[in-house]
Each structure stands twice: as structure tokens, then as C-alpha cells.
Design a protein around this motif. Structure first.
Motif, PDB file in Angstrom:
ATOM      1  N   THR A 110       0.827  -1.210   0.000  1.00  0.00           N
ATOM      2  CA  THR A 110       0.000   0.000   0.000  1.00  0.00           C
ATOM      3  C   THR A 110       0.862   1.261   0.000  1.00  0.00           C
ATOM      4  O   THR A 110       2.074   1.212   0.222  1.00  0.00           O
ATOM      5  CB  THR A 110      -0.925   0.043   1.224  1.00  0.00           C
ATOM      6  N   SER A 111       0.214   2.393  -0.194  1.00  0.00           N
ATOM      7  CA  SER A 111       0.924   3.674  -0.180  1.00  0.00           C
ATOM      8  C   SER A 111       1.510   3.981   1.190  1.00  0.00           C
ATOM      9  O   SER A 111       2.427   4.794   1.313  1.00  0.00           O
ATOM     10  CB  SER A 111      -0.015   4.803  -0.616  1.00  0.00           C
ATOM     11  N   GLU A 112       0.972   3.321   2.220  1.00  0.00           N
ATOM     12  CA  GLU A 112       1.504   3.480   3.584  1.00  0.00           C
ATOM     13  C   GLU A 112       2.529   2.396   3.921  1.00  0.00           C
ATOM     14  O   GLU A 112       2.951   2.257   5.059  1.00  0.00           O
ATOM     15  CB  GLU A 112       0.354   3.449   4.598  1.00  0.00           C
ATOM     16  N   PHE A 113       2.899   1.610   2.928  1.00  0.00           N
ATOM     17  CA  PHE A 113       3.883   0.542   3.071  1.00  0.00           C
ATOM     18  C   PHE A 113       3.470  -0.508   4.097  1.00  0.00           C
ATOM     19  O   PHE A 113       4.247  -0.959   4.928  1.00  0.00           O
ATOM     20  CB  PHE A 113       5.285   1.099   3.346  1.00  0.00           C
ATOM     21  N   THR A 114       2.179  -0.891   3.987  1.00  0.00           N
ATOM     22  CA  THR A 114       1.704  -2.093   4.662  1.00  0.00           C
ATOM     23  C   THR A 114       1.421  -3.130   3.577  1.00  0.00           C
ATOM     24  O   THR A 114       1.298  -2.796   2.397  1.00  0.00           O
ATOM     25  CB  THR A 114       0.427  -1.840   5.474  1.00  0.00           C
ATOM     26  N   TYR A 115       1.349  -4.384   3.995  1.00  0.00           N
ATOM     27  CA  TYR A 115       1.140  -5.459   3.029  1.00  0.00           C
ATOM     28  C   TYR A 115       0.310  -6.556   3.678  1.00  0.00           C
ATOM     29  O   TYR A 115       0.607  -6.981   4.795  1.00  0.00           O
ATOM     30  CB  TYR A 115       2.487  -6.023   2.544  1.00  0.00           C
ATOM     31  N   ASP A 116      -0.707  -7.011   2.961  1.00  0.00           N
ATOM     32  CA  ASP A 116      -1.628  -8.044   3.452  1.00  0.00           C
ATOM     33  C   ASP A 116      -1.095  -9.422   3.077  1.00  0.00           C
ATOM     34  O   ASP A 116      -1.032  -9.786   1.896  1.00  0.00           O
ATOM     35  CB  ASP A 116      -3.014  -7.816   2.831  1.00  0.00           C
ATOM     36  N   SER A 117      -0.735 -10.213   4.084  1.00  0.00           N
ATOM     37  CA  SER A 117      -0.162 -11.541   3.823  1.00  0.00           C
ATOM     38  C   SER A 117      -1.155 -12.472   3.129  1.00  0.00           C
ATOM     39  O   SER A 117      -0.745 -13.462   2.504  1.00  0.00           O
ATOM     40  CB  SER A 117       0.313 -12.178   5.134  1.00  0.00           C
ATOM     41  N   GLY A 118      -2.431 -12.162   3.195  1.00  0.00           N
ATOM     42  CA  GLY A 118      -3.438 -12.991   2.549  1.00  0.00           C
ATOM     43  C   GLY A 118      -3.342 -13.000   1.031  1.00  0.00           C
ATOM     44  O   GLY A 118      -3.984 -13.819   0.366  1.00  0.00           O
ATOM     45  N   LEU A 119      -2.527 -12.112   0.476  1.00  0.00           N
ATOM     46  CA  LEU A 119      -2.346 -12.047  -0.969  1.00  0.00           C
ATOM     47  C   LEU A 119      -1.264 -12.997  -1.477  1.00  0.00           C
ATOM     48  O   LEU A 119      -1.070 -13.124  -2.690  1.00  0.00           O
ATOM     49  CB  LEU A 119      -1.975 -10.611  -1.385  1.00  0.00           C
ATOM     50  N   GLU A 174       9.555   4.868   1.792  1.00  0.00           N
ATOM     51  CA  GLU A 174      10.227   3.602   1.504  1.00  0.00           C
ATOM     52  C   GLU A 174      11.585   3.505   2.194  1.00  0.00           C
ATOM     53  O   GLU A 174      12.077   2.403   2.456  1.00  0.00           O
ATOM     54  CB  GLU A 174      10.390   3.417  -0.012  1.00  0.00           C
ATOM     55  N   ASP A 175      12.193   4.647   2.497  1.00  0.00           N
ATOM     56  CA  ASP A 175      13.485   4.624   3.194  1.00  0.00           C
ATOM     57  C   ASP A 175      13.413   3.833   4.497  1.00  0.00           C
ATOM     58  O   ASP A 175      14.401   3.240   4.928  1.00  0.00           O
ATOM     59  CB  ASP A 175      13.958   6.051   3.499  1.00  0.00           C
ATOM     60  N   ARG A 176      12.239   3.824   5.139  1.00  0.00           N
ATOM     61  CA  ARG A 176      12.091   3.110   6.412  1.00  0.00           C
ATOM     62  C   ARG A 176      12.254   1.605   6.241  1.00  0.00           C
ATOM     63  O   ARG A 176      12.558   0.890   7.190  1.00  0.00           O
ATOM     64  CB  ARG A 176      10.719   3.396   7.024  1.00  0.00           C
ATOM     65  N   LEU A 177      12.047   1.127   5.022  1.00  0.00           N
ATOM     66  CA  LEU A 177      12.108  -0.307   4.746  1.00  0.00           C
ATOM     67  C   LEU A 177      13.526  -0.785   4.442  1.00  0.00           C
ATOM     68  O   LEU A 177      13.790  -1.991   4.463  1.00  0.00           O
ATOM     69  CB  LEU A 177      11.223  -0.663   3.551  1.00  0.00           C
ATOM     70  N   LEU A 178      14.437   0.149   4.144  1.00  0.00           N
ATOM     71  CA  LEU A 178      15.782  -0.241   3.716  1.00  0.00           C
ATOM     72  C   LEU A 178      16.545  -0.807   4.909  1.00  0.00           C
ATOM     73  O   LEU A 178      16.936  -0.086   5.826  1.00  0.00           O
ATOM     74  CB  LEU A 178      16.503   0.959   3.104  1.00  0.00           C
ATOM     75  N   PHE A 179      16.740  -2.113   4.886  1.00  0.00           N
ATOM     76  CA  PHE A 179      17.242  -2.861   6.036  1.00  0.00           C
ATOM     77  C   PHE A 179      18.700  -3.269   5.869  1.00  0.00           C
ATOM     78  O   PHE A 179      19.425  -3.472   6.833  1.00  0.00           O
ATOM     79  CB  PHE A 179      16.366  -4.106   6.231  1.00  0.00           C
ATOM     80  N   ALA A 180      19.126  -3.422   4.643  1.00  0.00           N
ATOM     81  CA  ALA A 180      20.513  -3.727   4.279  1.00  0.00           C
ATOM     82  C   ALA A 180      20.700  -3.244   2.850  1.00  0.00           C
ATOM     83  O   ALA A 180      19.755  -2.783   2.209  1.00  0.00           O
ATOM     84  CB  ALA A 180      20.788  -5.226   4.391  1.00  0.00           C
ATOM     85  N   LYS A 181      21.917  -3.337   2.328  1.00  0.00           N
ATOM     86  CA  LYS A 181      22.136  -2.878   0.960  1.00  0.00           C
ATOM     87  C   LYS A 181      21.266  -3.680  -0.007  1.00  0.00           C
ATOM     88  O   LYS A 181      21.262  -4.903   0.022  1.00  0.00           O
ATOM     89  CB  LYS A 181      23.613  -3.003   0.587  1.00  0.00           C
ATOM     90  N   ASN A 182      20.521  -2.961  -0.847  1.00  0.00           N
ATOM     91  CA  ASN A 182      19.644  -3.568  -1.855  1.00  0.00           C
ATOM     92  C   ASN A 182      18.630  -4.521  -1.234  1.00  0.00           C
ATOM     93  O   ASN A 182      18.237  -5.509  -1.846  1.00  0.00           O
ATOM     94  CB  ASN A 182      20.489  -4.289  -2.923  1.00  0.00           C
ATOM     95  N   LYS A 183      18.175  -4.218  -0.020  1.00  0.00           N
ATOM     96  CA  LYS A 183      17.204  -5.079   0.676  1.00  0.00           C
ATOM     97  C   LYS A 183      16.185  -4.210   1.398  1.00  0.00           C
ATOM     98  O   LYS A 183      16.505  -3.528   2.376  1.00  0.00           O
ATOM     99  CB  LYS A 183      17.912  -5.974   1.702  1.00  0.00           C
TER     100      LYS A 183
END
Length: 208
Positions: A110-119, A174-183
Motif C-alpha cells: 500500500t501507499s503506507e507501506f503495509t502489506y496483506d499476507s493474505g495475498l 520507503e526509506d524506512r524499509l531499507l534494512f541492508a544494501k539492496n534489501k
């Protein structure tokens, strides 16, 4: 709740990747037999003994268009989703044992960077099978089929999944999701991740 598992040859897998044929995997499968197989999950991004093999050179030359790669592995025992990640490039996996991948689409974040595992959908990758997992595919650690655990070769552009340099000023969510290089990673609250992981998966922590 258990997740239905489709074969990697199913038409549905074409959304997420493709089976790669024409490469001799025997040498790398043999080399992987001496890698650790812990009770949890271990991931090693780069292993010199794997990278010196002929198949590694062929993958770099052909599948990555002569861009530098790293060849490592993800081994262990796992039955849960726990998180999803994506890269800016495709990932090549070689299943040393039968294993199951739980996969989703980056386009469904989503635009808020949530994701539904049911997909998500699950696919069985038989031992000896080589696949490409597209850059837009959400994935994480494989799940084991046999109680003996799983072993999986993981090929990515060199430097992927290594330690980040400081980002400085945040420029996008999306910067909040960057956990390692290219990840880029989105975790589930039940996933047992470190405190600095971004938690944004809604729905069940899927189980095989």
C-alpha cells in the motif's frame, strides 16, 4: 492455518519468476552438501567456494549480463513467513533440497507501506531446480519440506544484504524499509525480527 502449495511449474508462478534451464548444477549441489544446516535459519551472502565454480561464472556472464554477483546460501528449518523483502534486481535460487517459497507482489504494497499476507501464494521448488525470482517479487526465507531442513543457493548482485551506510535525511516512506544494501524489508509483528526492522505486514504470519 496452512497455506496451499502449488508446483513451481504452475502457471501462477509466472507472476513471480521462472524456472531456469540449461545450466549444469551438479557441482554446486555437491559443494552445498557441506554447508551448515541449523535448527533455525542461516543466510550467508557470499561464499568463495561457491563463487569459484563454473556455474557461478556462467550465471554472472549470462543471467546478470556480466554485472558482478555474489553466490551464497540460505539453509535451515523454517515453516513461517515472518517477513517479506525485495531487491532492485532478480534473485537466482537453486534448490539443493525440496523447499517451499511464499511469494507476493511488490505492486500490492500500500501507499503506507503495509502489506496483506493474505495475498501471498506458496510454491514447491523441487531439489535441483534453478529459478529466477523477479525484482518485484516479495519473498523471504524458504520453508522446509522434509524434517531434515532445507538448503538453497542464493545469487544476487554483489553487495546485496550487506551492512548499510548511514542514509541521512529521509526522502521517502520507503526509506524506512531499507534494512541492508539492496534489501527492503517489511516484517510481521510475530516474525521475531530485530527492533530496527519495519513492521508492516497485516494478516496472519503464514505457515506451511
Amino acid at each position: 492455518m496452512g497455506l496451499a502449495v502449488k508446483p513451481v511449474t504452475d502457471q501462477a508462478f509466472r507472476t513471480y519468476g521462472k524456472v531456469v534451464a540449461g545450466y549444469e548444477t551438479g557441482e554446486i549441489l555437491k559443494e552445498m552438501g557441506s554447508t551448515p544446516l541449523p535448527d533455525d535459519v542461516i543466510y550467508v551472502p557470499s561464499v568463495k567456494e561457491l563463487e569459484r565454480l563454473d556455474i557461478a561464472k556462467e550465471i554472472e556472464k549470462r543471467l546478470y549480463g556480466q554485472m558482478p554477483i555474489q553466490v551464497g546460501y540460505c539453509n535451515g528449518h523454517n515453516k513461517k513467513l515472518n517477513a517479506v523483502e525485495y531487491h532492485r534486481d532478480s534473485e537466482i535460487n537453486i534448490a539443493v533440497t525440496d523447499l517451499i517459497l511464499i511469494l507476493g507482489r511488490q505492486q500490492d504494497i500500500t501507499s503506507e507501506f503495509t502489506y496483506d499476507s493474505g495475498l501471498m501464494e506458496a510454491f514447491l521448488v523441487p531439489a535441483g531446480t534453478m529459478i529466477e525470482v523477479y525484482a518485484t517479487t516479495l519473498h523471504y526465507a524458504p520453508c522446509h519440506v522434509e524434517e531434515g531442513g532445507f538448503r538453497c543457493v542464493v545469487v544476487l548482485p554483489r553487495g546485496t544484504n550487506t551492512d548499510l551506510e548511514p542514509l541521512g535525511k529521509t526522502r521517502s516512506k520507503e526509506d524506512r524499509l531499507l534494512f541492508a544494501k539492496n534489501k527492503w524489508l517489511i516484517g510481521h509483528e510475530e516474525g521475531g525480527l530485530s527492533e530496527d526492522a519495519y513492521i508492516g505486514i497485516t494478516g496472519e504470519n503464514l505457515s506451511i
